[in-house]
Design an enzyme around this catalytic site. Structure first.
Site, PDB file in Angstrom:
ATOM      1  N   GLY A  29       0.831  -1.215   0.000  1.00 31.91           N
ATOM      2  CA  GLY A  29       0.000   0.000   0.000  1.00 31.91           C
ATOM      3  C   GLY A  29       0.860   1.258   0.000  1.00 31.91           C
ATOM      4  O   GLY A  29       2.091   1.189   0.032  1.00 31.91           O
ATOM      5  N   ALA A  83      -3.097  -0.087   7.124  1.00 30.09           N
ATOM      6  CA  ALA A  83      -4.458  -0.640   7.232  1.00 30.09           C
ATOM      7  C   ALA A  83      -5.439   0.398   6.688  1.00 30.09           C
ATOM      8  O   ALA A  83      -5.096   1.571   6.519  1.00 30.09           O
ATOM      9  CB  ALA A  83      -4.794  -0.965   8.677  1.00 30.09           C
ATOM     10  N   LYS A  94      -8.261  -4.534   6.359  1.00 28.39           N
ATOM     11  CA  LYS A  94      -7.194  -4.369   5.392  1.00 28.39           C
ATOM     12  C   LYS A  94      -7.648  -4.915   4.038  1.00 28.39           C
ATOM     13  O   LYS A  94      -8.653  -5.590   3.959  1.00 28.39           O
ATOM     14  CB  LYS A  94      -5.943  -5.130   5.849  1.00 28.39           C
ATOM     15  CG  LYS A  94      -5.268  -4.462   7.041  1.00 28.39           C
ATOM     16  CD  LYS A  94      -3.967  -5.138   7.457  1.00 28.39           C
ATOM     17  CE  LYS A  94      -3.048  -5.433   6.339  1.00 28.39           C
ATOM     18  NZ  LYS A  94      -2.686  -4.262   5.519  1.00 28.39           N
ATOM     19  N   GLY A  95      -6.871  -4.601   3.018  1.00 30.72           N
ATOM     20  CA  GLY A  95      -7.166  -5.173   1.705  1.00 30.72           C
ATOM     21  C   GLY A  95      -7.594  -4.148   0.672  1.00 30.72           C
ATOM     22  O   GLY A  95      -7.929  -4.514  -0.452  1.00 30.72           O
ATOM     23  N   GLY A  96      -7.551  -2.864   1.059  1.00 28.60           N
ATOM     24  CA  GLY A  96      -7.860  -1.809   0.083  1.00 28.60           C
ATOM     25  C   GLY A  96      -6.974  -1.931  -1.152  1.00 28.60           C
ATOM     26  O   GLY A  96      -7.396  -1.630  -2.268  1.00 28.60           O
ATOM     27  N   GLY A  97      -5.749  -2.408  -0.937  1.00 25.89           N
ATOM     28  CA  GLY A  97      -4.819  -2.593  -2.058  1.00 25.89           C
ATOM     29  C   GLY A  97      -4.895  -3.991  -2.653  1.00 25.89           C
ATOM     30  O   GLY A  97      -4.183  -4.310  -3.606  1.00 25.89           O
ATOM     31  N   GLU A 103      -0.844 -10.591   3.226  1.00 26.69           N
ATOM     32  CA  GLU A 103      -0.654  -9.765   4.434  1.00 26.69           C
ATOM     33  C   GLU A 103      -1.086 -10.532   5.681  1.00 26.69           C
ATOM     34  O   GLU A 103      -0.427 -10.484   6.717  1.00 26.69           O
ATOM     35  CB  GLU A 103      -1.450  -8.461   4.311  1.00 26.69           C
ATOM     36  CG  GLU A 103      -0.853  -7.521   3.266  1.00 26.69           C
ATOM     37  CD  GLU A 103      -1.713  -6.311   2.960  1.00 26.69           C
ATOM     38  OE1 GLU A 103      -1.169  -5.355   2.394  1.00 26.69           O
ATOM     39  OE2 GLU A 103      -2.919  -6.319   3.272  1.00 26.69           O
TER      40      GLU A 103
HETATM   41  C1  5RP Z   1      -3.352  -3.473   1.128  1.00 26.73           C
HETATM   42  C2  5RP Z   1      -3.666  -2.982   2.494  1.00 26.73           C
HETATM   43  C3  5RP Z   1      -3.176  -1.649   2.874  1.00 26.73           C
HETATM   44  O1  5RP Z   1      -2.435  -1.754   4.045  1.00 26.73           O
HETATM   45  C4  5RP Z   1      -4.334  -0.735   3.109  1.00 26.73           C
HETATM   46  O2  5RP Z   1      -5.159  -0.771   1.976  1.00 26.73           O
HETATM   47  C5  5RP Z   1      -3.874   0.691   3.387  1.00 26.73           C
HETATM   48  O3  5RP Z   1      -3.367   1.230   2.226  1.00 26.73           O
HETATM   49  P1  5RP Z   1      -2.747   2.677   2.135  1.00 26.73           P
HETATM   50  O4  5RP Z   1      -1.501   2.656   2.979  1.00 26.73           O
HETATM   51  O5  5RP Z   1      -2.474   2.852   0.679  1.00 26.73           O
HETATM   52  O6  5RP Z   1      -3.774   3.665   2.660  1.00 26.73           O
HETATM   53  O7  5RP Z   1      -4.302  -3.620   3.276  1.00 26.73           O
HETATM   54  O8  5RP Z   1      -3.947  -4.707   0.883  1.00 26.73           O
END
Ligand code: 5RP
Length: 217
Positions: A29, A83, A94-97, A103
């Site tokens: 991320g 996160a 988590k998992g936005g990316g 992870e």
């Molecule tokens: C990726 C994740 C990231 O940690 C979560 O999406 C936060 O992302 P960012 O640091 O870009 O805000 O879980 O799967």
């Protein structure tokens, strides 16, 4: 401070957890990308990194940081990741990316999980951020029906395939009153690879970046 500046500050703070000669786990991320930038300044201090995504591995290797597999590393002393949301129990979404499965494997394999967020992600109740679920494609429509029964509104993440070759359903509107229970029940649905609740194995240390500085929980 804008969100990017907060991410850079919290990433800098996370460097203090690194011990000489250690093998480090690193998530994925934009916050982790900031952390990798910081890490490159002290790369001679670490032995190697186990990475949770192809994109993190690529960035690490571009900085000439040694990347090894989890099989080579065995357990990981310290795992550092971002996160999408955290509550005060350090249970996370988590998992936005889209890298949630690897992870979660790395978090589970680590002795200490340090999570970096900015203050906009610190919530009293998880679930405003849609819960990502990595799913085997053939099960997607049947799983969508099961997730609707749980009160959610699943949305297919368009044009996205995970590093493991699967798809993601982002589930909106879930009423997450018992994160551990929900994490278990979603994981029990056939066709689910992983869901983005990190409650069974929460973070050990939470670093929250705000205009006032870094708060540690
Ligand atoms: C990726 C994740 C990231 O940690 C979560 O999406 C936060 O992302 P960012 O640091 O870009 O805000 O879980 O799967």
């Amino acid at each position: 401070m804008n969100q990017n500046e907060k991410k850079m500050k919290v990433a800098e703070e996370a460097l203090q957890y690194i011990e000489s000669g250690c093998i480090l786990g690193v998530g994925s991320g934009t916050t982790v990308n900031c952390f990798i930038e910081q890490l490159s300044k002290i790369k001679s201090k670490i032995d190697a990194v186990v990475s949770a995504s192809e994109s993190s591995s690529k960035l690490l290797m571009s900085k000439n940081i040694r990347v090894i597999s989890l099989k080579e590393a065995g357990r990981i002393p310290i795992y550092i990741d971002g996160a999408d949301e955290s509550n005060s129990l350090k249970q996370l979404i988590k998992g936005g990316g889209g890298a949630l499965t690897r992870e979660k494997i790395l978090a589970q394999s680590s002795d200490r999980f340090v999570c970096m967020i900015d203050d906009s992600k610190f919530v009293s109740k998880l679930g405003n951020f849609p819960l990502p679920i990595e799913v085997i494609d053939v099960a997607s429509s049947i799983l969508a029906l099961e997730l609707i029964k749980l009160g959610g509104r699943p949305v297919l993440r368009e044009s996205f395939i995970t590093d493991n070759g699967n798809i993601i359903l982002d589930v909106h509107n879930l009423n997450i009153t018992e994160p551990i229970k929900l994490e278990k029940s979603i994981n029990n649905l056939p066709g689910v690879v992983t869901n983005g609740l990190f409650a069974i194995r929460p973070a050990d240390d939470l670093l929250i970046s705000s205009d006032k500085g870094i708060e540690k929980i």
